[in-house]
Design an enzyme around this catalytic site. Structure first.
Site, short mmCIF file in Angstrom:
data_model
loop_
_atom_site.label_atom_id
_atom_site.label_comp_id
_atom_site.label_asym_id
_atom_site.label_seq_id
_atom_site.Cartn_x
_atom_site.Cartn_y
_atom_site.Cartn_z
N GLU A 137 0.83 -1.21 0.00
CA GLU A 137 0.00 0.00 0.00
C GLU A 137 0.86 1.26 0.00
OE1 GLU A 137 -2.33 -3.41 1.32
OE2 GLU A 137 -0.40 -2.59 1.96
N ARG A 152 9.39 -11.83 0.24
CA ARG A 152 8.43 -10.77 0.56
C ARG A 152 8.60 -10.26 1.98
NH1 ARG A 152 4.82 -7.22 -1.93
NH2 ARG A 152 3.08 -6.77 -0.54
N GLU A 202 13.85 -1.51 -1.93
CA GLU A 202 14.83 -1.39 -3.01
C GLU A 202 14.39 -2.13 -4.28
OE1 GLU A 202 19.71 -1.65 -3.40
OE2 GLU A 202 18.69 -2.83 -1.88
N ASN A 232 1.64 -7.43 -6.84
CA ASN A 232 1.49 -6.43 -7.88
C ASN A 232 2.48 -6.66 -9.03
OD1 ASN A 232 0.99 -4.10 -9.33
ND2 ASN A 232 2.23 -2.81 -7.99
N LEU A 253 2.42 -4.77 -11.78
CA LEU A 253 2.52 -3.54 -12.56
C LEU A 253 3.91 -2.91 -12.49
CD1 LEU A 253 -0.95 -1.98 -11.72
CD2 LEU A 253 -0.22 -2.92 -13.91
#
Length: 778
Positions: free
Chosen positions: A45, A262, A306, A330, A332
């Site tokens: 987010e 992650r 990073e 994500n 994108l």
């Protein structure tokens, strides 16, 4: 109990507890309403909101934006990524009323914005009670979460209507918000922030870029945001990546893998797995001191914030969270760099994005972990196919841009219509409320008595005052008006009470530029006198003082300083100042707030001047509020313009652009000290240390000695203060502060539409007459 349990494994959760219970750092305290509070729960987010925050800075350049987050990784990412975008970062309070109220009192936001889906009943309710607007931006409810949410729709129906606007990512997501009870009129589709990701290459001097320059790999593969199994029998994505790397490295001996788990808690586990597989690897956290192994090898990215820039270096990206049943991540960010992306079957949390990419043929989807080696090698060994897939991904990612800009415009619209107010804590509220009613009653009786006994001078009077306690810029306004009236042919005199003076004289009249101490006349009257703009009359009895000033100096118009509540003296014009940094005194009459009288008494004003409008984004809101209470009064805006740095010991003046000192400490005793601090920062002076004193404070020798010691220990080279504080210094102040030099900032007021403002005054006063001769002996 949750945080205590998490703290057993990571002490960072225990260290976060003060902020989670509402005890924010003093540096985040706002002395005036009008901030924006954005809550973004974690890393994803935060990163998705970067462009939104940039757009918000464009829409509201003078407004402080604070960002809260929930997770430790989110906090680390926010601190690393938002240094130039946010005024502060903190942990969101737990959803207890007392904790939420503490944060609202500290920040005084005009808008609270929630990113994606963080629906907390007490946060929503208390934000609205504080007068802040409430928005859900980039709103999202995933396929997996929606069935769970529906079970609690009775709760959501009581909460979601509090939102002034909900900006959903897609039409189906809007329908889900409506099914949970949001208002159809306030819920609309605005797009997905993630499409607005700005592809930025790694910073110059990045150790990872230097690693690539030293090792020159033929191909770079990034395995991004890999996840552990969601349950027994699920895929461990680190294992799948290691197996695929072993297969690919056998055919591509100069291959480099950048493995980015992650969760920070998985860094050590990933290192253990790499070692167990016999792979050569180096950790990013120790890269500067490590000896690089020969290719092929693995760079374990054990840092936060990073990864997004490193996608520029990749030939192929595998997106984690898609083989394990984790709902996806994500895609994108790599797509915005034009990189080919490999996905597993699980993209439930990003369904709309996944469907758009599938329809455009912009992603390579695999069914299971065993398919990853072949898919990887296919792209690494077929450069034209990989480039075509990357171009399709970039085109797909670029097609839906604009959500961040739309959301920022919506927040600005909410901001200019919000009316934030300070809500005192209990039990003080229960004590202060009846006292405020008593104050109102007493003020009403006094106004009635003063109007009944009102007297008139034989010269027109212009009152300059305010509704709130504390500084609104009255002193520079009086000086500006006196100069402006002189330029138009009037002979102004200044009437002031002389707060804090110790002189025994009942009334005092002083010629412009005369030598007089602050003890004789007060700090603000001394500023008036040494400005040499107009003669000054000082005394509690403004009627008698005005007569003396008129007789001695033949003033043709008298400017009554701080006169809005002094109704015993008749006036031709009431100018009321409203400080844009603290417009409505907390919204309550003293002691509940800082108002001297209720806001509806603005109806007495003839002209309203919004001061410090350049330091706040609330001027338009103030103008609308004034129109509600007084639609006939014209409203003007003003700012405080720094003119010179003045060396206190010598009186030497230095241009603002050529600051005569380096690192500085600052102190002041003002009604609104935040205004001075903001002015300094706009001039490029960020004080190493900052000390506040009460308004009109008289500085004693022991205080100045202590200040000198404190500032020297902070490493400052000079001290800066205001002119008002400079006149309140004791004798030998410069010697007491030595060897640190002291400078004060000379300022002046600048009024927008100045000619129109003065025309309003002139219509009330009439044209100035010829200058009469002074009486004999004056």
């Amino acid at each position: 109990m949750y945080f205590l349990y998490r703290g057993l494994w990571d002490r960072g959760y225990w260290r976060s507890l003060p902020e989670r219970f509402g005890f924010l750092p003093r540096s985040l305290k706002q002395t005036a309403p009008g901030a924006v509070w954005l809550h973004a729960v974690s890393v994803g987010e935060i990163l998705a909101s970067l462009e939104f925050l940039r757009q918000l800075r464009t829409e509201l350049p003078q407004t402080p934006v604070f960002v809260s987050t929930t997770t430790l990784a989110g906090r680390a990412t926010a601190e690393a990524q938002l240094a130039s975008l946010a005024a502060g970062v903190f942990y969101v309070p737990v959803d207890y009323v007392f904790a939420v109220r503490r944060v609202l009192r500290r920040l005084q936001p005009a808008v609270v914005a929630i990113a994606e889906t963080e629906i907390w009943p007490n946060l929503f309710r208390e934000a609205k009670r504080s007068g802040a607007a409430l928005a859900i931006v980039n709103g999202r409810i995933s396929d997996r979460a929606f069935p769970r949410y529906r079970r609690f729709r009775a709760l959501f129906r009581a909460v979601l209507p509090a939102a002034d606007v909900i900006l959903a990512q897609t039409g189906p997501i809007r329908d889900r918000f409506l099914a949970l009870g949001s208002s159809p009129e306030r819920t609309r589709v605005a797009g997905n922030f993630k499409y607005d990701f700005q592809a930025r290459v790694p910073a110059e001097g990045s150790p990872v870029v230097e690693l690539l320059a030293r090792t020159s790999p033929d191909r770079v593969w990034i395995a991004a945001s890999t996840m552990p199994p969601a349950h027994s029998g699920d895929v461990d994505e680190d294992d799948a990546v290691i197996a695929a790397f072993l297969a690919a490295a056998a055919q591509l001996p100069r291959l480099l893998l950048i493995l980015a788990p992650r969760k920070p808690a998985r860094f050590d586990e990933a290192a253990r797995k790499l070692g167990a597989a016999g792979l050569r690897f180096v950790r990013r956290g120790s890269l500067e001191s490590a000896t690089l192994p020969p290719l092929p090898f693995v760079l374990l990215l054990d840092t936060i914030g990073e990864l997004s820039g490193l996608f520029a270096l990749a030939d192929v990206v595998f997106m984690g969270g898609t083989l394990a049943e984790r709902g996806g991540h994500n895609i994108l960010e790599p797509a915005c760099f034009g990189k080919p992306v490999i996905l597993g079957p699980h993209m439930e949390n990003f369904q709309a994005i996944a469907e758009a990419f599938r329809a455009a043929g912009a992603v390579l989807e695999i069914a299971a972990a065993g398919d990853l080696p072949a898919a990887l090698l296919g792209l690494l060994q077929d450069a034209p196919a990989a480039e075509a897939l990357g171009r399709a991904a970039l085109a797909c990612a670029s097609a839906e841009r604009g959500a961040s800009e739309r959301a920022a415009r919506t927040i600005r619209e909410l901001f200019v219509n919000a009316q934030p107010r300070y809500r005192p804590a209990q039990p003080w509220f229960s004590i202060a409320w009846p006292l405020a009613r008593l104050w109102e009653w007493g003020g009403r009786r006094k106004r009635e008595r003063d109007l009944r006994d009102q007297k008139k001078l034989d010269a027109p009077v212009i009152s300059i005052g305010n509704l709130s306690m504390g500084g609104t810029g009255k002193t520079p306004c009086v000086l500006w008006l006196a100069r402006a009236l002189s330029a138009r042919g009037y002979r102004p005199g200044i009437l002031t009470r002389g707060y804090g003076r110790s002189s025994a004289e009942h009334c005092l009249t002083v010629a412009p530029g005369a030598e007089v101490s602050a003890e004789q006349c007060g700090d603000e009257p001394r500023i008036f006198v040494r400005s040499a703009v107009a003669p000054v009359g000082v005394g509690a009895d403004r009627l008698e003082t005005g007569r003396l000033l008129r007789n001695r100096f033949l003033a043709s118009v008298l400017i009554l300083d701080d006169g809005f509540q002094h109704l015993r003296l008749d006036r031709q014009l009431d100018i009321v100042l409203i400080d844009a940094l603290d417009p409505f005194g907390g919204g309550g009459v003293f002691p509940l707030g800082r108002l001297r009288e209720p806001l509806e008494n603005l109806s007495r004003a003839d002209v309203v001047l919004v001061t410090r409008s350049d330091l706040s984004g609330m001027a338009a809101l103030i103008e609308r509020a004034v129109a509600r209470w007084n639609p006939r009064a014209p409203v003007f805006r003003a700012s405080i313009r720094p003119e010179a740095w003045v060396e206190n010991r010598t009186g030497a003046e230095h241009p603002i652009a050529r600051r005569p000192f380096g690192a500085a400490g600052a102190f002041c005793g003002l009604g609104n000290p935040q205004a001075f601090l903001l002015t300094l920062r706009r001039l490029g002076v960020d004080p190493l240390d900052w000390v506040e004193f009460p308004d009109h404070h008289r500085y004693r020798p022991h205080e100045l000695r202590h200040l000198g010691d404190q500032f020297r220990s902070a490493g400052v080279e000079a001290l800066v203060t205001t002119e008002k504080d400079a006149v309140n210094l004791c004798d030998s102040a410069d010697d007491l502060l030595a060897p640190l030099p002291l400078f004060w900032l000379r300022v002046a007021m600048a009024v927008e539409r100045e000619s129109e403002f003065l025309d309003v005054i002139e219509r009330r006063l009439g044209r100035p007459g010829p200058s009469p001769r002074a009486p004999a002996g004056c």
